[in-house]
Write a protein that holds these residues in place. Structure first.
Motif, PDB file in Angstrom:
ATOM      1  N   THR A 112      25.328  78.341  38.193  1.00 26.21           N
ATOM      2  CA  THR A 112      24.793  78.146  36.849  1.00 26.21           C
ATOM      3  C   THR A 112      24.778  76.669  36.459  1.00 26.21           C
ATOM      4  O   THR A 112      25.485  75.849  37.064  1.00 26.21           O
ATOM      5  N   PRO A 113      24.005  76.306  35.443  1.00 22.81           N
ATOM      6  CA  PRO A 113      24.027  74.918  34.960  1.00 22.81           C
ATOM      7  C   PRO A 113      25.418  74.446  34.557  1.00 22.81           C
ATOM      8  O   PRO A 113      25.781  73.296  34.813  1.00 22.81           O
ATOM      9  N   THR A 114      26.197  75.316  33.937  1.00 18.49           N
ATOM     10  CA  THR A 114      27.554  74.925  33.549  1.00 18.49           C
ATOM     11  C   THR A 114      28.382  74.567  34.777  1.00 18.49           C
ATOM     12  O   THR A 114      29.127  73.576  34.782  1.00 18.49           O
ATOM     13  N   GLU A 115      28.273  75.358  35.823  1.00 15.94           N
ATOM     14  CA  GLU A 115      29.012  75.075  37.056  1.00 15.94           C
ATOM     15  C   GLU A 115      28.515  73.797  37.717  1.00 15.94           C
ATOM     16  O   GLU A 115      29.312  73.045  38.307  1.00 15.94           O
ATOM     17  N   GLY A 123      33.620  65.549  41.262  1.00 19.90           N
ATOM     18  CA  GLY A 123      33.409  64.678  42.406  1.00 19.90           C
ATOM     19  C   GLY A 123      32.731  65.295  43.604  1.00 19.90           C
ATOM     20  O   GLY A 123      32.771  64.712  44.702  1.00 19.90           O
ATOM     21  N   ALA A 124      32.092  66.448  43.443  1.00 24.84           N
ATOM     22  CA  ALA A 124      31.381  67.051  44.567  1.00 24.84           C
ATOM     23  C   ALA A 124      30.242  66.141  45.016  1.00 24.84           C
ATOM     24  O   ALA A 124      29.506  65.587  44.198  1.00 24.84           O
ATOM     25  N   VAL A 125      30.103  65.995  46.319  1.00 24.47           N
ATOM     26  CA  VAL A 125      29.063  65.134  46.891  1.00 24.47           C
ATOM     27  C   VAL A 125      27.701  65.798  46.795  1.00 24.47           C
ATOM     28  O   VAL A 125      26.686  65.148  46.545  1.00 24.47           O
ATOM     29  N   ALA A 126      27.663  67.113  47.027  1.00 31.34           N
ATOM     30  CA  ALA A 126      26.438  67.896  46.933  1.00 31.34           C
ATOM     31  C   ALA A 126      26.829  69.296  46.492  1.00 31.34           C
ATOM     32  O   ALA A 126      28.015  69.669  46.532  1.00 31.34           O
ATOM     33  N   LEU A 127      25.845  70.086  46.065  1.00 30.08           N
ATOM     34  CA  LEU A 127      26.133  71.381  45.477  1.00 30.08           C
ATOM     35  C   LEU A 127      25.494  72.503  46.289  1.00 30.08           C
ATOM     36  O   LEU A 127      24.288  72.497  46.544  1.00 30.08           O
ATOM     37  N   LYS A 128      26.338  73.428  46.674  1.00 30.02           N
ATOM     38  CA  LYS A 128      25.909  74.617  47.412  1.00 30.02           C
ATOM     39  C   LYS A 128      25.431  75.657  46.400  1.00 30.02           C
ATOM     40  O   LYS A 128      26.236  76.208  45.648  1.00 30.02           O
ATOM     41  N   LEU A 129      24.146  75.902  46.348  1.00 32.62           N
ATOM     42  CA  LEU A 129      23.592  76.895  45.435  1.00 32.62           C
ATOM     43  C   LEU A 129      23.762  78.262  46.087  1.00 32.62           C
ATOM     44  O   LEU A 129      23.094  78.588  47.073  1.00 32.62           O
ATOM     45  N   PHE A 130      24.704  79.055  45.519  1.00 32.99           N
ATOM     46  CA  PHE A 130      25.128  80.283  46.199  1.00 32.99           C
ATOM     47  C   PHE A 130      25.429  81.386  45.190  1.00 32.99           C
ATOM     48  O   PHE A 130      26.077  81.123  44.178  1.00 32.99           O
ATOM     49  N   LYS A 142      13.739  75.493  41.750  1.00 35.69           N
ATOM     50  CA  LYS A 142      12.735  74.655  41.096  1.00 35.69           C
ATOM     51  C   LYS A 142      13.019  74.532  39.607  1.00 35.69           C
ATOM     52  O   LYS A 142      12.870  73.443  39.018  1.00 35.69           O
ATOM     53  N   ALA A 143      13.460  75.613  38.982  1.00 33.22           N
ATOM     54  CA  ALA A 143      13.798  75.555  37.556  1.00 33.22           C
ATOM     55  C   ALA A 143      14.993  74.642  37.313  1.00 33.22           C
ATOM     56  O   ALA A 143      15.023  73.886  36.332  1.00 33.22           O
ATOM     57  N   LEU A 144      15.983  74.690  38.194  1.00 33.52           N
ATOM     58  CA  LEU A 144      17.159  73.830  38.039  1.00 33.52           C
ATOM     59  C   LEU A 144      16.818  72.358  38.211  1.00 33.52           C
ATOM     60  O   LEU A 144      17.490  71.484  37.637  1.00 33.52           O
ATOM     61  N   ARG A 145      15.796  72.083  38.973  1.00 35.94           N
ATOM     62  CA  ARG A 145      15.421  70.687  39.210  1.00 35.94           C
ATOM     63  C   ARG A 145      14.928  70.008  37.937  1.00 35.94           C
ATOM     64  O   ARG A 145      14.947  68.779  37.860  1.00 35.94           O
ATOM     65  N   GLY A 146      14.537  70.806  36.949  1.00 38.26           N
ATOM     66  CA  GLY A 146      14.119  70.208  35.684  1.00 38.26           C
ATOM     67  C   GLY A 146      15.238  69.428  35.015  1.00 38.26           C
ATOM     68  O   GLY A 146      15.144  68.213  34.824  1.00 38.26           O
ATOM     69  N   PRO A 147      16.361  70.095  34.676  1.00 42.43           N
ATOM     70  CA  PRO A 147      17.464  69.362  34.043  1.00 42.43           C
ATOM     71  C   PRO A 147      18.318  68.561  35.023  1.00 42.43           C
ATOM     72  O   PRO A 147      19.082  67.693  34.604  1.00 42.43           O
ATOM     73  N   PHE A 148      18.184  68.855  36.317  1.00 44.76           N
ATOM     74  CA  PHE A 148      19.009  68.166  37.321  1.00 44.76           C
ATOM     75  C   PHE A 148      18.114  67.589  38.430  1.00 44.76           C
ATOM     76  O   PHE A 148      18.208  67.989  39.596  1.00 44.76           O
TER      77      PHE A 148
END
Length: 210
Positions: A112-115, A123-130, A142-148
């Protein structure tokens, strides 16, 4: 290691979770021989820490090697001792903070966006979308790429060769692939079939640099 640079360049993370430690080690080595440079060994597999230690010995000191399913601080410490150079988590547990303190880059699990905001703050280097395949697939990314727009996402969960292309087209930095790539090799299945799948995935997910 520079995990983000490696993910950006290689774009494919293999996830090995085996019920047979010897077979899991053979799987790791076969994937490495096929040119898959980023490999995660899940701590939920049989005798996983020993597999990491044996793989580290076989691969040498400089090869990236990840420990996955890192849940606790003790998990992160044990992975570090075994020779892991990065950790992967399914969520935002104590393993994230401990790995960060140990100097191990973290690919942290989020949905989620909150997570996402919390993982970046920790300090996470990259995020595992899971789990990516259960959360709306490439459309959700693609939707998440809007705010992030600059956040490095690595979809994991239900990613096959076809959806890998869709995720990368939607802006993923890399994809993480388990059973569609590894199959039953880490349980004693065919290494010949594993090598064929590895070549197919490398063709579907070409590296940006070598």
């Amino acid at each position: 290691m520079d995990l983000l640079a490696a993910l950006t360049a290689r774009r494919l993370l293999a996830i090995v979770r085996g019920g047979n430690p010897d077979a899991a080690l053979r799987t790791v080595l076969a994937l490495a021989e096929e040119g898959i440079d980023l490999i995660e060994i899940s701590l939920s597999g049989a005798d996983a820490l020993a597999v990491i230690a044996r793989a580290r010995q076989e691969l040498g000191p400089d090869r990236p090697l990840g420990a996955g399913t890192v849940l606790t601080g003790a998990d992160a410490q044990a992975a570090h001792r075994a020779g892991a150079t990065f950790v992967v988590t399914p969520g935002l547990g104590d393993g994230v903070d401990t790995a960060h303190r140990l100097g191990l880059p973290v690919l942290a699990g989020v949905l989620t966006p909150t997570e996402i905001i919390a993982a970046q703050a920790r300090g996470a280097v990259a995020l595992k979308l899971f789990p990516a395949g259960e959360s709306g697939g490439a459309g959700y990314l693609k939707a998440l790429r809007g705010p992030f727009p600059r956040t490095p996402f690595v979809p994991v969960g239900g990613v096959d060769a076809v959806s890998a292309r869709a995720y990368l087209a939607a802006g993923a930095t890399a994809v993480g692939v388990g059973s569609p790539l590894v199959g039953d090799a880490a349980d004693g299945g065919s290494l010949i079939a594993l090598r064929e799948r590895a070549r197919a995935f490398r063709a579907a997910v070409p590296e940006t640099t070598r």
